[in-house]
Each structure stands twice: as structure tokens, then as C-alpha cells.
Design a protein around this motif. Sequence first.
Motif, PDB file in Angstrom:
ATOM      1  N   LEU A  18      31.502 -10.267  35.987  1.00 47.62           N
ATOM      2  CA  LEU A  18      30.824 -10.166  37.277  1.00 47.62           C
ATOM      3  C   LEU A  18      30.663  -8.697  37.635  1.00 47.62           C
ATOM      4  O   LEU A  18      31.624  -7.923  37.540  1.00 47.62           O
ATOM      5  CB  LEU A  18      31.636 -10.870  38.365  1.00 47.62           C
ATOM      6  N   VAL A  69      29.881 -15.675  44.277  1.00 45.17           N
ATOM      7  CA  VAL A  69      28.962 -15.270  43.218  1.00 45.17           C
ATOM      8  C   VAL A  69      27.504 -15.332  43.654  1.00 45.17           C
ATOM      9  O   VAL A  69      27.099 -16.225  44.396  1.00 45.17           O
ATOM     10  CB  VAL A  69      29.160 -16.187  41.975  1.00 45.17           C
ATOM     11  N   GLY A  99      29.716 -10.440  41.785  1.00 44.60           N
ATOM     12  CA  GLY A  99      30.872 -10.996  42.472  1.00 44.60           C
ATOM     13  C   GLY A  99      31.183 -10.261  43.762  1.00 44.60           C
ATOM     14  O   GLY A  99      31.026  -9.044  43.845  1.00 44.60           O
TER      15      GLY A  99
END
Length: 192
Positions: free
Chosen positions: A28, A48, A61
Motif C-alpha cells: 500500500l 484502502v 492506504g
Amino acid sequence: MIDYIKGEIAELTPASVVIENNGIGYLLHISLNTYSALNGQKSSKLYVYEAIREDAHLLFGFNDKHERELFLLLISVSGIGAGTARMILSSMNPHELESVIASGNADMLKTVKGIGLKTAQRVIVDLKDKIRISEGVGIPSVVDSKIVEESVAALVMLGFPQNVSHKAVSKILKDKPDCTIEEVLKLALKML
């Protein structure tokens, strides 16, 4: 769509994190704010945003939903991509960014790498109505512009002038920012 990923932190850099969940490592891309929150942690739950492009599937993220909401608002502005939005969120925390937008401080936005005057002004013009600082509390909050638009449209359909309707709806949401459309309309009808 992926809403969040929860798991052990396998790798952490200022720009990315790998979260391991059930034997799968998810890479992420993160802001410096999220990095600071994750630093020293063994596990995490990150919200997310999934960017699916022709050449890549990327995951971004966020430590909390608020930062993700700001990211989504930023990428809705013409000329702001996911990378630039992440850069903006790395340059200032969410509350600072909201204050900068609400106050119309284009000079502060220009300090972010890759943001020129025109882009900074576009961010402010596009997002100023969607971001509001609660008076008295001093804590910025994202206002759902759909509630404003739909409430004003409903009042106009009922025969009230648009400018009067907009003022009434704005006052109601300033006093009670958590109102639903139905509650806003009931209060507005009593005011008008």
C-alpha cells in the motif's frame, strides 16, 4: 472494492507499507502521516483506495477514514492524481489541509512539490464548499455537499427562492452538521 486491510506490518517505508494478511502481502502506498502513525506498530488496519489503471493496480492506504475522504476529494479535482494527492497529504496533516482550503491559502498549497498557483487555486475553488471548519470547536470536518444541494433543490421545488433556501440550509448545517436531508428540510420549512 477493498474497504480496509488488517494484518501484520511486514515492511514499512515512508512511502509504502506491506501488510500481511492470511499469507498475502499487500503493498500500500501511504502518506507520511500514515507512516508516522504506523511507525513502531506490529500490526495495523489501513483503509484502502484502489486505483485500477491500464498499466497497474495500485493500493493506497490510510490510517483513518478521514484521511481517505480527503484523498478522494483531492483526486476529484482536475489535474490532481493519486500521487499528487498523496504528496499533499504528506506535506500537511488532514486538519492543516482542511484549514488551508477553508481559508483559501493558495500560497501554502503552492509549497507542496508539484503544485503551482493555478492548481492550488483550483483545489481551493473545487473543495472549499466541501470542507468546513466547525466554529467554536475549531475542528475541521468534511461536509456532504449532496445534503446541501438536495435540500436546496427540494426547497426550490416547493417554491422558495434559491438564495433564501441556500442561506437557510447553510445556517442549519452550521448549527447541526450531522443532520440528514429530512431533518434539514423540516428545520428549513420552520425557518422559511
